[in-house]
Design a protein around this motif. Structure first.
Motif, PDB file in Angstrom:
ATOM      1  N   ILE A  55      -6.531   4.404   2.023  1.00  0.00           N
ATOM      2  CA  ILE A  55      -7.787   4.865   2.627  1.00  0.00           C
ATOM      3  C   ILE A  55      -8.720   5.306   1.504  1.00  0.00           C
ATOM      4  CG2 ILE A  55      -8.874   6.582   4.165  1.00  0.00           C
ATOM      5  CD1 ILE A  55      -6.136   6.849   5.582  1.00  0.00           C
ATOM      6  N   PHE A  56     -10.009   5.042   1.679  1.00  0.00           N
ATOM      7  CA  PHE A  56     -11.020   5.500   0.727  1.00  0.00           C
ATOM      8  C   PHE A  56     -12.010   6.411   1.451  1.00  0.00           C
ATOM      9  CE2 PHE A  56     -14.943   5.202  -1.770  1.00  0.00           C
ATOM     10  CZ  PHE A  56     -14.466   5.355  -3.072  1.00  0.00           C
ATOM     11  N   VAL A  57     -12.304   7.560   0.830  1.00  0.00           N
ATOM     12  CA  VAL A  57     -13.254   8.509   1.433  1.00  0.00           C
ATOM     13  C   VAL A  57     -14.390   8.761   0.452  1.00  0.00           C
ATOM     14  CG1 VAL A  57     -13.584  10.807   2.417  1.00  0.00           C
ATOM     15  CG2 VAL A  57     -11.429   9.583   2.805  1.00  0.00           C
ATOM     16  N   PHE A  58     -15.614   8.706   0.981  1.00  0.00           N
ATOM     17  CA  PHE A  58     -16.817   8.813   0.157  1.00  0.00           C
ATOM     18  C   PHE A  58     -17.764   9.834   0.798  1.00  0.00           C
ATOM     19  CE2 PHE A  58     -20.802   7.041  -1.678  1.00  0.00           C
ATOM     20  CZ  PHE A  58     -20.411   6.925  -3.000  1.00  0.00           C
ATOM     21  N   PRO A  59     -17.637  11.130   0.430  1.00  0.00           N
ATOM     22  CA  PRO A  59     -18.374  12.182   1.140  1.00  0.00           C
ATOM     23  C   PRO A  59     -19.701  12.597   0.495  1.00  0.00           C
ATOM     24  CG  PRO A  59     -16.637  13.156  -0.201  1.00  0.00           C
ATOM     25  CD  PRO A  59     -16.626  11.675  -0.498  1.00  0.00           C
ATOM     26  N   SER A  60     -20.339  11.692  -0.248  1.00  0.00           N
ATOM     27  CA  SER A  60     -21.547  12.038  -1.009  1.00  0.00           C
ATOM     28  C   SER A  60     -22.655  12.630  -0.136  1.00  0.00           C
ATOM     29  CB  SER A  60     -22.102  10.810  -1.725  1.00  0.00           C
ATOM     30  OG  SER A  60     -21.309  10.454  -2.827  1.00  0.00           O
ATOM     31  N   LYS A 114       0.831  -1.202   0.000  1.00  0.00           N
ATOM     32  CA  LYS A 114       0.000   0.000   0.000  1.00  0.00           C
ATOM     33  C   LYS A 114       0.870   1.258   0.000  1.00  0.00           C
ATOM     34  CE  LYS A 114      -4.103  -1.901   0.189  1.00  0.00           C
ATOM     35  NZ  LYS A 114      -5.094  -1.711  -0.876  1.00  0.00           N
ATOM     36  N   GLU A 115       0.348   2.290  -0.661  1.00  0.00           N
ATOM     37  CA  GLU A 115       1.028   3.578  -0.670  1.00  0.00           C
ATOM     38  C   GLU A 115       0.214   4.579   0.151  1.00  0.00           C
ATOM     39  OE1 GLU A 115       1.945   4.882  -4.640  1.00  0.00           O
ATOM     40  OE2 GLU A 115       2.459   2.848  -5.310  1.00  0.00           O
ATOM     41  N   PRO A 116       0.843   5.642   0.640  1.00  0.00           N
ATOM     42  CA  PRO A 116       0.117   6.636   1.447  1.00  0.00           C
ATOM     43  C   PRO A 116      -0.796   7.505   0.582  1.00  0.00           C
ATOM     44  CG  PRO A 116       2.404   7.324   1.150  1.00  0.00           C
ATOM     45  CD  PRO A 116       2.286   5.947   0.552  1.00  0.00           C
ATOM     46  N   ILE A 117      -1.869   6.874   0.100  1.00  0.00           N
ATOM     47  CA  ILE A 117      -2.809   7.528  -0.813  1.00  0.00           C
ATOM     48  C   ILE A 117      -4.213   7.479  -0.226  1.00  0.00           C
ATOM     49  CG2 ILE A 117      -3.936   7.386  -3.076  1.00  0.00           C
ATOM     50  CD1 ILE A 117      -1.307   6.201  -4.163  1.00  0.00           C
ATOM     51  N   ILE A 118      -4.887   8.613  -0.242  1.00  0.00           N
ATOM     52  CA  ILE A 118      -6.308   8.710   0.089  1.00  0.00           C
ATOM     53  C   ILE A 118      -7.047   8.798  -1.237  1.00  0.00           C
ATOM     54  CG2 ILE A 118      -8.090  10.081   1.253  1.00  0.00           C
ATOM     55  CD1 ILE A 118      -5.612  11.226   2.935  1.00  0.00           C
ATOM     56  N   LEU A 119      -8.035   7.943  -1.435  1.00  0.00           N
ATOM     57  CA  LEU A 119      -8.679   7.804  -2.743  1.00  0.00           C
ATOM     58  C   LEU A 119     -10.157   8.160  -2.682  1.00  0.00           C
ATOM     59  CD1 LEU A 119      -8.280   6.718  -5.710  1.00  0.00           C
ATOM     60  CD2 LEU A 119      -9.022   4.480  -4.833  1.00  0.00           C
ATOM     61  N   ARG A 179      -0.846  11.517  -0.246  1.00  0.00           N
ATOM     62  CA  ARG A 179      -1.412  12.133  -1.448  1.00  0.00           C
ATOM     63  C   ARG A 179      -2.908  11.848  -1.520  1.00  0.00           C
ATOM     64  NH1 ARG A 179       0.800   9.456  -6.164  1.00  0.00           N
ATOM     65  NH2 ARG A 179       1.473   7.775  -4.791  1.00  0.00           N
ATOM     66  N   LEU A 180      -3.628  12.710  -2.209  1.00  0.00           N
ATOM     67  CA  LEU A 180      -5.054  12.532  -2.445  1.00  0.00           C
ATOM     68  C   LEU A 180      -5.285  12.368  -3.940  1.00  0.00           C
ATOM     69  CD1 LEU A 180      -8.083  12.630  -1.654  1.00  0.00           C
ATOM     70  CD2 LEU A 180      -7.929  15.136  -1.761  1.00  0.00           C
ATOM     71  N   GLN A 181      -5.962  11.285  -4.308  1.00  0.00           N
ATOM     72  CA  GLN A 181      -6.287  11.046  -5.707  1.00  0.00           C
ATOM     73  C   GLN A 181      -7.801  11.035  -5.884  1.00  0.00           C
ATOM     74  OE1 GLN A 181      -4.243   7.324  -6.601  1.00  0.00           O
ATOM     75  NE2 GLN A 181      -2.525   8.436  -7.523  1.00  0.00           N
ATOM     76  N   LEU A 182      -8.282  11.844  -6.840  1.00  0.00           N
ATOM     77  CA  LEU A 182      -9.705  11.876  -7.179  1.00  0.00           C
ATOM     78  C   LEU A 182      -9.871  11.329  -8.592  1.00  0.00           C
ATOM     79  CD1 LEU A 182     -10.716  15.461  -5.915  1.00  0.00           C
ATOM     80  CD2 LEU A 182     -10.623  13.327  -4.621  1.00  0.00           C
ATOM     81  N   ILE A 183     -10.606  10.226  -8.718  1.00  0.00           N
ATOM     82  CA  ILE A 183     -10.832   9.607 -10.022  1.00  0.00           C
ATOM     83  C   ILE A 183     -12.233   9.967 -10.499  1.00  0.00           C
ATOM     84  CG2 ILE A 183     -11.099   7.420 -11.253  1.00  0.00           C
ATOM     85  CD1 ILE A 183      -8.972   6.253  -9.495  1.00  0.00           C
ATOM     86  N   VAL A 190      -9.324   1.214 -12.840  1.00  0.00           N
ATOM     87  CA  VAL A 190      -9.539   1.751 -11.494  1.00  0.00           C
ATOM     88  C   VAL A 190      -9.036   0.781 -10.428  1.00  0.00           C
ATOM     89  CG1 VAL A 190     -11.885   0.823 -11.274  1.00  0.00           C
ATOM     90  CG2 VAL A 190     -11.260   2.890 -10.022  1.00  0.00           C
ATOM     91  N   TYR A 191      -8.960  -0.516 -10.766  1.00  0.00           N
ATOM     92  CA  TYR A 191      -8.466  -1.518  -9.818  1.00  0.00           C
ATOM     93  C   TYR A 191      -7.029  -1.221  -9.375  1.00  0.00           C
ATOM     94  CZ  TYR A 191      -7.248  -3.223 -14.500  1.00  0.00           C
ATOM     95  OH  TYR A 191      -6.829  -3.296 -15.815  1.00  0.00           O
ATOM     96  N   ASP A 192      -6.217  -0.658 -10.266  1.00  0.00           N
ATOM     97  CA  ASP A 192      -4.845  -0.318  -9.871  1.00  0.00           C
ATOM     98  C   ASP A 192      -4.833   0.698  -8.732  1.00  0.00           C
ATOM     99  OD1 ASP A 192      -3.531  -1.990 -11.668  1.00  0.00           O
ATOM    100  OD2 ASP A 192      -3.522  -0.492 -13.261  1.00  0.00           O
ATOM    101  N   TYR A 193      -5.777   1.607  -8.759  1.00  0.00           N
ATOM    102  CA  TYR A 193      -5.852   2.649  -7.734  1.00  0.00           C
ATOM    103  C   TYR A 193      -6.416   2.087  -6.432  1.00  0.00           C
ATOM    104  CZ  TYR A 193      -4.839   5.769 -11.609  1.00  0.00           C
ATOM    105  OH  TYR A 193      -4.229   6.382 -12.668  1.00  0.00           O
ATOM    106  N   TYR A 194      -7.409   1.190  -6.534  1.00  0.00           N
ATOM    107  CA  TYR A 194      -7.915   0.521  -5.329  1.00  0.00           C
ATOM    108  C   TYR A 194      -6.804  -0.309  -4.673  1.00  0.00           C
ATOM    109  CZ  TYR A 194     -12.857   1.501  -6.554  1.00  0.00           C
ATOM    110  OH  TYR A 194     -14.065   2.101  -6.829  1.00  0.00           O
ATOM    111  N   ASN A 195      -6.011  -0.974  -5.495  1.00  0.00           N
ATOM    112  CA  ASN A 195      -4.953  -1.831  -4.949  1.00  0.00           C
ATOM    113  C   ASN A 195      -3.880  -1.036  -4.222  1.00  0.00           C
ATOM    114  OD1 ASN A 195      -5.683  -4.547  -5.600  1.00  0.00           O
ATOM    115  ND2 ASN A 195      -5.150  -4.199  -7.744  1.00  0.00           N
TER     116      ASN A 195
END
Length: 363
Positions: free
Chosen positions: A264-269, A188-193, A220-224, A255-260
């Protein structure tokens, strides 16, 4: 005895939750049915489809600036094209996705005297339908054979419109081509997705402001995704000087590469029908923080057991939970492991069996 033929009817096959569900179900139902997808507007399918699936397009492109009389004519044109296709392909049952297309589906099915199933993909409280279309929906929906919804909350909203026995809850399936790319051993990498359209509904602005407030060192924060708020988010990233820590990835097929890779995953809908991206992230074993919005997240996440639920638009709670996960690798692992276990019932074989049962009962 000939195989039964079914047709899905949807406005497009571009990237999106409903489009992914239709694509996944079309592929998985091929063992038992011949499948046609009738698409209102021509496009290249974003998600993989088996070559044996018949795709029929009604119109080359969407024009949102049509005068009123032309718009009305378009509706009749769609009904005509869909009806002709259903008749030509000898379709036994029509399945609509999304409100306007559902209305077309029911009308065409009645004209041809075949059964119909319609599927709502958004919480009706937040539907973009205007009052005119809401009235049509209220009149037309009772004529369908079955309405499929994703959550108990959505079901309760439609019970005043249809008999309860006509409404069935079926969750969205996890796409097998996605799950086949899970690599739990990947470092895992220090990425919030975050994954989702860039819209006010998906509320990525809250996540950007939270990331700015925390400024977690090395993260890092990644928004797909993409959407009408893309420029707004780019301007906000520039204003907050987050260019080195935030990446707007765009729409991706991998998108699976980014999930892998993410931690952390954030879903603020602010609202959902059923949150596909949240389900996918959980299936990949990601610890998730989700807004407790209508509807879906509370039926996926038991707070502090397989993820965190926070009030909608609550930046303080998001900051607190996100900081907790950033600081605690063991907690990330525990929540992620529990999240993955809890999504087993959403795998395609279980969801397809439920759809097959409904289809068979109606036929």
């Amino acid at each position: 005895m000939r195989r039964k033929k079914l047709a899905f009817i949807i406005s497009s096959l571009t990237s999106g939750g409903a489009e992914r569900v239709v694509s996944t179900l079309s592929n998985s139902l091929l063992d038992d049915f011949d499948v046609t997808i009738i698409v209102l507007y021509k496009c290249d399918p974003f998600y993989p489809l088996d070559s044996s699936i018949n795709i029929v397009y009604c119109k080359d492109a969407y024009d949102k600036n049509l005068p009123a009389f032309q718009s009305v004519f378009n509706h009749f044109r769609f009904i005509s094209k869909i009806s002709k296709t259903l008749k030509k392909e000898k379709i036994d049952i029509a399945i609509g996705f999304m409100s306007t297309t559902n209305i077309y589906t029911i009308i065409c099915s009645k004209l041809l005297n075949i059964p119909s199933i319609v599927s709502e993909r958004i919480h009706p409280k937040f539907s973009s339908l205007n009052n005119y279309w809401r009235k049509i929906r209220r009149f037309v929906y009772p004529f369908c054979n079955r309405l499929i919804v994703q959550t108990n909350d959505i079901k309760s909203h439609f019970e005043g419109m249809l008999k309860p026995e006509k409404i069935t809850i079926i969750r969205n399936p996890l796409a097998p081509e996605l799950l086949n790319h899970r690599h739990p051993q990947q470092a895992k990498e220090p990425i919030i997705l975050n994954v989702g359209r860039f819209t006010n509904q998906k509320n990525q602005e809250l996540l950007l402001k939270t990331f700015y407030k925390l400024r977690p060192e090395g993260w890092r924060l990644q928004l797909i995704g993409s959407g009408k708020n893309e420029k707004k988010y780019k301007d906000l990233i520039s204003e907050l000087q987050l260019q080195d820590g935030v990446e707007l990835v765009g729409n991706v097929t991998n998108v699976y590469d980014y999930y892998n890779k993410a931690s952390i995953f954030v879903f603020p809908s602010r609202y959902e029908g059923f949150p596909n991206a949240l389900t996918e992230a959980m299936a990949f074993g990601l610890p998730c923080i989700s807004a407790d919005c209508p509807s879906g997240p509370s039926e996926l996440i038991n707070d502090s057991e397989n993820g965190f639920l926070i009030p909608v638009d609550d930046q303080n709670q998001l900051e607190s939970r996100l900081q907790l996960l950033i600081n605690n690798k063991e907690l990330r692992h525990t929540l992620g492991k529990n999240a993955q276990k809890s999504t087993k019932p959403f795998e395609v074989e279980y969801i397809t069996a439920q759809w097959k049962q409904v289809i068979t009962d109606i036929l």
